[in-house]
Design an enzyme around this catalytic site. Structure first.
Site: not given
Ligand code: PBG
Length: 325
Positions: A196, A249
């Site tokens: 991520k 992601k």
């Molecule tokens: C929570 C989380 C996030 C997303 C999914 N889970 C945001 C972040 O890490 O700031 C992003 C999903 C999206 O942008 O569609 N940590």
């Protein structure tokens, strides 16, 4: 006259039937996961300005939305909760009567077949908006693990089919696996947000989930967008800690990461087509600058071609409709 080529690739492109026979990558509705936002204390759906068509749902209308999603053939939803109260330690995240725990119970009672995946992360529940506990201005790793594991456990107890940790703390997959397995009852698999990245593409989501960090950013725990070898190390660690599905992601700017994870490991790979990727297509389409349907299908097919087995996407209901036509 020079000899005409004997090999002509246009021969198999002549019509849709031929193109169908030689098609290498397919996008199907049973590969899609639809994110849902559920907000505590609201009674009508709340629109999210930067994500046209996506709303925060009140609990009382969630059942109807779940029926619609299931009737489209979408196999799974990914839940995000927006609690009415936040605090320093994200207490509502691991409250067995919290908004997500209630939503899981409701969804499983309305339609037990629809898979419920839950996001495991503290950022929507903490007053500071970070994904873990804060001490001396920085996000603490090991003390956060205990809370994340507790959160995952309350999701499993409420009936979640999969839990998906997205916090990027070191060791969280192992900590969650351990707590779930200790309970003994049919423990759910873990879909780990393994690679991520600290991405600007999460902007619209933070509006949707009310999870913008109140100070600093997430670069001390989410990954540097420049790194692919490090992404493979993250995946490897999550597999060693017991992840069942690994995720990359965002997706569009990380197709090479998806491909490398696919080639290095045999686990199922998920890709998250995130909020900013969705918002860009929506905005350009609303301006009449691109064809929304064709661009969305092209992007999602590209993510599959890169190597993703399943895709988390806000386009899921649209795609389900398009694939039926
Ligand atoms: C929570 C989380 C996030 C997303 C999914 N889970 C945001 C972040 O890490 O700031 C992003 C999903 C999206 O942008 O569609 N940590």
């Amino acid at each position: 006259m020079t000899k005409f080529p004997t090999v002509r690739l246009r021969r198999t492109r002549q019509n849709e039937k031929l193109r169908g026979l030689v098609r290498e990558t397919r996008l199907a509705v049973d590969q899609l996961i639809y994110p849902l936002f559920i907000a505590e204390g609201i009674h009508e759906p709340h629109e999210i300005a930067s994500m046209p068509g996506i709303v925060q749902w009140p609990l009382e209308q969630l059942g109807r939305e779940a029926e619609r999603i299931a009737s489209l053939g979408i196999p799974a939803v990914l839940l995000f909760g927006i609690p009415s109260e936040k605090d320093e330690v994200g207490s509502q995240a691991y409250n067995s009567r919290g908004i997500i725990q209630e939503a899981i119970r409701l969804l499983k009672s309305v339609n037990p077949e629809l898979l419920v995946i839950t996001d495991v992360c503290l950022c929507e529940y903490t007053s500071h908006g970070h994904c873990g506990l804060i001490h001396n201005g920085s996000v603490q790793n090991d003390t956060s693990l205990e809370l994340l594991a507790r959160m995952a456990l309350t999701h499993a107890e409420a009936g979640a089919d999969l839990v998906a940790p997205s916090d990027m703390m070191d060791g969280r997959v192992g900590a969650i696996r351990h707590v779930l397995d200790e309970q003994g009852f049919n423990p759910p698999p873990i879909m780990a947000y393994s690679a991520k990245f600290a991405s600007a593409f999460y902007g619209p989501f933070r509006e949707a989930a009310g999870s913008t960090p109140q100070f600093g950013d997430r670069r001390a725990y989410q990954m540097d967008p420049s790194n692919v070898r490090e992404a493979l190390r993250e995946v490897e660690l999550d597999i060693a800690e017991g992840a069942d599905i690994v995720m990359v992601k965002p997706a569009m700017a990380y197709m090479d990461v998806i491909r490398q994870v696919r080639e290095h490991y045999d686990l199922p790979v998920a890709a998250y087509n995130v909020s900013g990727e969705f918002a860009m297509i929506k905005a350009a389409a609303q301006n009449g600058w691109i064809d929304e349907r064709r661009v969305a299908m092209e992007v999602l097919t590209g993510i599959r071609r890169a190597g993703a087995d399943m895709i988390i996407t806000y386009f899921a209901p649209d795609v389900a409709g398009w694939l039926r036509e």
